[in-house]
Design an enzyme around this catalytic site. Sequence first.
Site, PDB file in Angstrom:
ATOM      1  CD  GLU A 127      -3.031  -0.775   0.023  1.00 35.32           C
ATOM      2  OE1 GLU A 127      -3.270   0.408  -0.315  1.00 35.32           O
ATOM      3  OE2 GLU A 127      -3.541  -1.763  -0.535  1.00 35.32           O
ATOM      4  CB  SER A 502     -46.008 -36.725  35.015  1.00 32.34           C
ATOM      5  OG  SER A 502     -47.237 -37.348  34.705  1.00 32.34           O
TER       6      SER A 502
END
Length: 807
Positions: A127, A502
């Site tokens: 870059e 239950s």
Amino acid sequence: MPAKKTSDDAPDSPSSSFAADPRDRGSQGRKKSRTKPRHWLLRALGWLFGLLLAGVLSVALLAGMALAMAYPSLPDISGLTDYQPKLPLRVLSADGQLLGEYGEERRSYSNIRDIPKVMQDAVLAIEDARFYQHGGVDYLGVIRAGLANVGESKSQGASTITMQVARNFYLSTEKTFTRKIYEILLALKIESALPKEKILEIYMNQIFLGHRAYGFAAASEVYFGKPLKELSIAEAAMLAGLPKAPSAYNPINNPRRAALRQQYIIDRMLEMGFISPEQHAQAKAEKLRIRPPQDTVSHAEYVAELARQLIFSQYGEEAYTRGLNVYLTLKSDEQERAYRALRRGIMDYERRQVYRGPEAYVDLPADPKELDTRIAEALSDHPANDELLAAVVLEADPKKVVAALQSGETLTITGEGLKPATSGLSDKGNPKTRIRRGAVIRVVKLVRNNKDDWTITQLPEVEGAMVALNPKDGSVHALVGGFDYNKNKFNHVTQAWRQPGSSFKPFIYSAALEKGFNGATVVNDAPLFFDASTTGSQPWEPKNYDGTFDGPMPLRRALAKSKNMVSIRVLQAIGVKYAQDWVTRFGFDAEKHPAYLTMALGAGSVTPMQMAQAYSVFANGGYRVGPALVQRITDHQGRLLYQAVPKILDESQRAIDPRNAFLMDSLLQEVARSGTAARTQATLKRPDLYGKTGTTNDSMDAWFAGFQPDLVSVVWIGYDQPRKLGDRETGGGLALPVWIEFMQYALRNTPVAEIQPPPTGVTNINGEWYYDEFAENQGVKALTGDDHVPASGSEDEKKSILDLFKR
């Protein structure tokens, strides 16, 4: 007389002696002709140079005036000098594993000192190689970009890192000469305000690198699943190639193009002297492992979303930009085991179901060259569901199926692997569910006889939920809200209101203890019938799960065997309104449990989280403790913003008497030792386990709720739109195996809990515990009379009975 000479004939003219020779006259003419053009050429060049110089000076003057006018209007760069990036909300487990990330930008801010040199060098090599030499602008590069802007290519390059920072923060992406001027001015302004290291730090944290990743730290996690400090040269070079065009050089979307750019960057690093020839050769040869997009560290999407909602309710939209780190009480290893256990339980159930057919059909080309492309296109609409992979069938008959995966791998499935889809391979089967060439099916790799074996399967329609928490402080250790978050985001742990069956009976028994009942109280397990005026809805003739009746039995055995008739008689004896009020002590809503006898069999509505909280009351000695999820919150710099205060059990939280909890633990331990949940103690080989199975009408909901003194866990399995799971499907067969698998792992390092001394006010007679005031026949010794029970209904009434609940 001789003629008179004219002046032209005078010999004393200096030139006259030369004029007599014709050759001399020709030579002189040629010399004059050369001198004249050269004179005018020099004069023209002088004028041209003057005009050019004047033009340059004029342009420079105009540019200087423009710059002088533009510079004061440049944007304020305080956003850089006091840089506050948009940092996502991160949800982490107690042990620091990332569970979820929320925000438009994935970002993990890193100080320049924490960014490894190899990553910095890779970025500079491609870059801005002269970053530390120039003053923010590479003038030769700018001139080249300006000339290119005049040409047809309209391509701008040569932006330094400082110029890129200026553009990313303050300017648009349009390629114009005016924007370039502002970019230069901003770069100069930034260079004058910030040191080079800070500029590079901002750039490496701000730049967009694809897949919602901003900054190289986030990109490292996204593409390689590792922190920056662990990157190799080859991996750093791959990431350094992204800023130019994240979509074009993305290793996930464009691996070939990304690899070409990576190789070029490695060459540049060698040219710049950042790496040695040996490192260069090693980096060029390294094979990279790119992390798949769906690869996640921990399957905690439901609990992460729950945490997001909690944080958003407090911070609003700022929650997604402040870089908050939310640490949960969750343990990542237990979460992963809970996820796997629930999926395995659901898939085991799914293998017992009828094959519903392929997910889709696609037309496959005859040309083998076009086949791979068509398969890839077709499977893109059927993504992998964790271990359940989609495949396109290439050949199919009752003895063999050949299919292709998204990866290009071809599978041959035979024998046991075909059994789940037998009906889809039969010649007499339904054409709409037939497996044939072009069918999109699901396959899963199983281990059989110590080797991998592919099997045809299908995505389950049934759902499930599991939650585990510490009963002493409510901290959530694991939470799985469904089979697959991407398929169904509904959190069944906190949002699904289901009938508990239950598994609700222990709360009725707890209420009965306060009325003089105990484990030795004898109650008749005999048939019952109630008309509509008694039930509040329809005539009701309840039954036991096995359809048999065992006559009088003690409550201890009745709960262990989940006898419905006994539970109904107990509720009828203590009063439904009293029981309705009592269950609210455990955190249940009274309106969700209407005061009818059906409440004895769990006809109300609960969530799995409510059940976990309620069973915690039994596990911790009688205290009601709310669930806790968030442990602490920090900002992106690790500064503590919130710390949960450790919960200490005190009498203000008491829900039931310690004696009640003690006796209920004894009864629930019997269920896990000799009752419907006997597999728990038999498999885990420890006595400190307690719990209760639950199955509702026609097996529409399957439950198991249980605990060890340090950990409560609840499992539920059922369909979103309630329907029958199957005649033989029960809580003990569906939910209990999931619970056992999870608890076996979670308790692996937990010693067996020591037997706690009984609380004050209880006594043991012949192995059974009683409240002191109800001992020696002072309590309810037996319920034997049924005089208050209506007579059995007529045959017509019985035909309309809805048998609401089983065991």
